[in-house]
Design a protein around this motif. Sequence first.
Motif, PDB file in Angstrom:
ATOM      1  N   ASN A   1       0.860  -1.181   0.000  1.00 52.92           N
ATOM      2  CA  ASN A   1       0.000   0.000   0.000  1.00 52.92           C
ATOM      3  C   ASN A   1       0.894   1.227   0.000  1.00 52.92           C
ATOM      4  O   ASN A   1       1.544   1.485   0.999  1.00 52.92           O
ATOM      5  CB  ASN A   1      -0.901  -0.003   1.225  1.00 52.92           C
ATOM      6  CG  ASN A   1      -2.034   0.987   1.118  1.00 52.92           C
ATOM      7  OD1 ASN A   1      -2.184   1.671   0.122  1.00 52.92           O
ATOM      8  ND2 ASN A   1      -2.820   1.061   2.160  1.00 52.92           N
TER       9      ASN A   1
ATOM     10  N   ALA B   1      -0.507   0.348  -4.000  1.00 52.28           N
ATOM     11  CA  ALA B   1      -0.395  -0.797  -4.912  1.00 52.28           C
ATOM     12  C   ALA B   1      -0.336  -0.307  -6.353  1.00 52.28           C
ATOM     13  O   ALA B   1      -0.836   0.772  -6.667  1.00 52.28           O
ATOM     14  CB  ALA B   1      -1.588  -1.718  -4.724  1.00 52.28           C
ATOM     15  N   THR B   2       0.264  -1.129  -7.213  1.00 52.94           N
ATOM     16  CA  THR B   2       0.305  -0.795  -8.634  1.00 52.94           C
ATOM     17  C   THR B   2      -0.411  -1.850  -9.476  1.00 52.94           C
ATOM     18  O   THR B   2      -1.191  -1.514 -10.345  1.00 52.94           O
ATOM     19  CB  THR B   2       1.751  -0.639  -9.137  1.00 52.94           C
ATOM     20  OG1 THR B   2       2.481  -1.814  -8.813  1.00 52.94           O
ATOM     21  CG2 THR B   2       2.408   0.582  -8.536  1.00 52.94           C
ATOM     22  N   GLU B   3      -0.149  -3.133  -9.222  1.00 51.60           N
ATOM     23  CA  GLU B   3      -0.748  -4.197 -10.023  1.00 51.60           C
ATOM     24  C   GLU B   3      -1.528  -5.212  -9.206  1.00 51.60           C
ATOM     25  O   GLU B   3      -2.617  -5.605  -9.584  1.00 51.60           O
ATOM     26  CB  GLU B   3       0.326  -4.912 -10.837  1.00 51.60           C
ATOM     27  CG  GLU B   3       0.952  -4.022 -11.884  1.00 51.60           C
ATOM     28  CD  GLU B   3       1.938  -4.773 -12.755  1.00 51.60           C
ATOM     29  OE1 GLU B   3       1.975  -6.014 -12.700  1.00 51.60           O
ATOM     30  OE2 GLU B   3       2.663  -4.104 -13.504  1.00 51.60           O
TER      31      GLU B   3
ATOM     32  N   LEU C   1      -2.660  -6.675  -5.118  1.00 47.77           N
ATOM     33  CA  LEU C   1      -2.867  -6.310  -3.724  1.00 47.77           C
ATOM     34  C   LEU C   1      -3.127  -7.599  -2.948  1.00 47.77           C
ATOM     35  O   LEU C   1      -3.943  -8.424  -3.368  1.00 47.77           O
ATOM     36  CB  LEU C   1      -4.081  -5.375  -3.623  1.00 47.77           C
ATOM     37  CG  LEU C   1      -4.389  -4.799  -2.269  1.00 47.77           C
ATOM     38  CD1 LEU C   1      -3.339  -3.756  -1.874  1.00 47.77           C
ATOM     39  CD2 LEU C   1      -5.762  -4.144  -2.284  1.00 47.77           C
TER      40      LEU C   1
ATOM     41  N   CYS D   1      -5.397  -5.403  -9.319  1.00 47.67           N
ATOM     42  CA  CYS D   1      -5.981  -4.058  -9.332  1.00 47.67           C
ATOM     43  C   CYS D   1      -5.438  -3.217 -10.491  1.00 47.67           C
ATOM     44  O   CYS D   1      -5.573  -2.000 -10.499  1.00 47.67           O
ATOM     45  CB  CYS D   1      -5.764  -3.362  -7.994  1.00 47.67           C
ATOM     46  SG  CYS D   1      -4.062  -3.169  -7.501  1.00 47.67           S
ATOM     47  N   LYS D   2      -4.835  -3.881 -11.486  1.00 48.51           N
ATOM     48  CA  LYS D   2      -4.267  -3.197 -12.649  1.00 48.51           C
ATOM     49  C   LYS D   2      -5.288  -2.332 -13.378  1.00 48.51           C
ATOM     50  O   LYS D   2      -4.978  -1.262 -13.871  1.00 48.51           O
ATOM     51  CB  LYS D   2      -3.739  -4.251 -13.616  1.00 48.51           C
ATOM     52  CG  LYS D   2      -2.393  -4.012 -14.175  1.00 48.51           C
ATOM     53  CD  LYS D   2      -2.106  -5.149 -15.157  1.00 48.51           C
ATOM     54  CE  LYS D   2      -0.640  -5.328 -15.350  1.00 48.51           C
ATOM     55  NZ  LYS D   2      -0.357  -6.400 -16.295  1.00 48.51           N
TER      56      LYS D   2
ATOM     57  N   ALA E   1      -5.937   5.369 -10.787  1.00 47.46           N
ATOM     58  CA  ALA E   1      -5.216   5.838  -9.608  1.00 47.46           C
ATOM     59  C   ALA E   1      -6.205   6.497  -8.653  1.00 47.46           C
ATOM     60  O   ALA E   1      -7.103   7.223  -9.080  1.00 47.46           O
ATOM     61  CB  ALA E   1      -4.128   6.822 -10.011  1.00 47.46           C
TER      62      ALA E   1
ATOM     63  N   TYR F   1      -9.203   3.492  -2.530  1.00 46.45           N
ATOM     64  CA  TYR F   1     -10.256   2.480  -2.585  1.00 46.45           C
ATOM     65  C   TYR F   1     -10.451   1.841  -1.215  1.00 46.45           C
ATOM     66  O   TYR F   1      -9.555   1.856  -0.383  1.00 46.45           O
ATOM     67  CB  TYR F   1      -9.905   1.396  -3.611  1.00 46.45           C
ATOM     68  CG  TYR F   1      -9.850   1.940  -5.012  1.00 46.45           C
ATOM     69  CD1 TYR F   1     -10.983   1.979  -5.805  1.00 46.45           C
ATOM     70  CD2 TYR F   1      -8.663   2.449  -5.538  1.00 46.45           C
ATOM     71  CE1 TYR F   1     -10.947   2.503  -7.089  1.00 46.45           C
ATOM     72  CE2 TYR F   1      -8.614   2.970  -6.821  1.00 46.45           C
ATOM     73  CZ  TYR F   1      -9.765   2.996  -7.580  1.00 46.45           C
ATOM     74  OH  TYR F   1      -9.724   3.526  -8.843  1.00 46.45           O
TER      75      TYR F   1
ATOM     76  N   LYS G   1      -4.217   3.169  -5.020  1.00 41.64           N
ATOM     77  CA  LYS G   1      -3.767   2.604  -6.299  1.00 41.64           C
ATOM     78  C   LYS G   1      -2.970   3.686  -7.004  1.00 41.64           C
ATOM     79  O   LYS G   1      -3.452   4.792  -7.205  1.00 41.64           O
ATOM     80  CB  LYS G   1      -4.987   2.187  -7.140  1.00 41.64           C
ATOM     81  CG  LYS G   1      -4.705   1.902  -8.610  1.00 41.64           C
ATOM     82  CD  LYS G   1      -3.789   0.739  -8.823  1.00 41.64           C
ATOM     83  CE  LYS G   1      -3.751   0.238 -10.240  1.00 41.64           C
ATOM     84  NZ  LYS G   1      -3.200   1.062 -11.257  1.00 41.64           N
TER      85      LYS G   1
END
Length: 75
Positions: free
Chosen positions: A9, A11-13, A15, A48-49, A53, A56, A74
């Motif tokens: 956290n 995240a990018t891709e 979680l 989460c890709k 951004a 959430y 994100k």
Amino acid sequence: TLETSVYPNPATETLNVYADSKEKIEKVGVYDLSGKLLLESANTTINCKSLNAGIYIIEVSAKSGLKGFSRFIKQ
């Protein structure tokens, strides 16, 4: 209330969702800040890709009926 946490956290891709070790996770929901359900999964690793951004909310439901919530960003 179910103790929950998320990693990484922000995240990018992907979680990873964790709950109290005594509880079995039944489902995980990802919501935007307006409360709209965006993703739902029975897995504790969420892709989460596809999310934009932002911030959430994660709702974790255990088989026992307990629920827990966490926030994540994100990038």
